[in-house]
Design a protein around this motif. Structure first.
Motif, short mmCIF file in Angstrom:
data_model
loop_
_atom_site.label_atom_id
_atom_site.label_comp_id
_atom_site.label_asym_id
_atom_site.label_seq_id
_atom_site.Cartn_x
_atom_site.Cartn_y
_atom_site.Cartn_z
N HIS A 1 0.25 -1.17 0.32
CA HIS A 1 -0.15 0.10 0.38
C HIS A 1 1.40 1.21 -0.15
N SER A 2 0.52 2.31 -0.41
CA SER A 2 1.50 3.50 -0.72
C SER A 2 0.83 4.44 0.74
N ALA A 3 2.01 5.66 1.16
CA ALA A 3 1.77 6.31 1.81
C ALA A 3 0.59 7.17 2.27
N GLY A 4 0.04 7.50 1.27
CA GLY A 4 -1.47 8.01 1.31
C GLY A 4 -1.10 9.77 1.69
N PHE B 1 2.36 25.10 -9.55
CA PHE B 1 2.89 23.78 -9.13
C PHE B 1 2.46 22.74 -8.38
N ALA B 2 1.80 23.15 -7.08
CA ALA B 2 1.27 22.55 -6.30
C ALA B 2 0.64 21.65 -6.53
N LEU B 3 -0.13 21.65 -8.19
CA LEU B 3 -0.65 20.77 -8.95
C LEU B 3 0.32 19.97 -9.82
N ARG C 1 4.67 14.99 0.16
CA ARG C 1 4.08 15.65 -0.86
C ARG C 1 3.17 16.07 -1.42
N ASN C 2 1.74 15.61 -0.28
CA ASN C 2 0.73 15.87 -0.25
C ASN C 2 0.67 17.20 0.76
N TRP D 1 0.31 11.28 -8.10
CA TRP D 1 -0.51 10.48 -7.61
C TRP D 1 0.26 9.29 -8.59
N LEU D 2 1.43 9.79 -9.47
CA LEU D 2 1.82 8.80 -10.89
C LEU D 2 2.72 8.05 -10.14
#
Length: 95
Positions: A11-14, A65-67, A19-20, A74-75
């Motif tokens: 599973h991912s860090a979510g 930049f945030a996008l 970065r989120n 996501w990638l």
């Protein structure tokens, strides 16, 4: 254990991915600057910057930049190792 079992246990860090957090904060500041640039700009403010709407342009740059950070997350998600010690019970000197 088959490879499909191994894939399902990964599973991912979510939301805990840094970065989120960076994307959220910079995106929020970017939206605020865009709104200030669109609705809170006075003639005196534009005179100070040489007739450039600096808040608007800085806000757009921050939103892009945030996008980019959100897209990066996501990638290329950070995959958490299922065998990693998250409780801290092991002696670090034993490694």
């Amino acid at each position: 254990m088959s490879s499909t079992d191994n894939q399902s246990s990964r599973h991912s860090a979510g939301a805990f991915d840094v970065r989120n957090v960076i994307a959220g904060l910079i995106g929020l500041y970017g939206v605020v600057l865009v709104l200030v640039g669109l609705f809170g700009q006075s003639a005196a403010d534009r005179e100070k910057t040489g007739d450039v709407n600096a808040n608007l342009w800085a806000g757009i740059a921050m939103a892009v930049f945030a996008l980019a950070f959100a897209l990066w997350t996501w990638l290329r998600p950070v995959v958490v190792d299922p065998g990693a010690d998250v409780t801290g019970d092991e002696d670090p000197a034993a490694h």
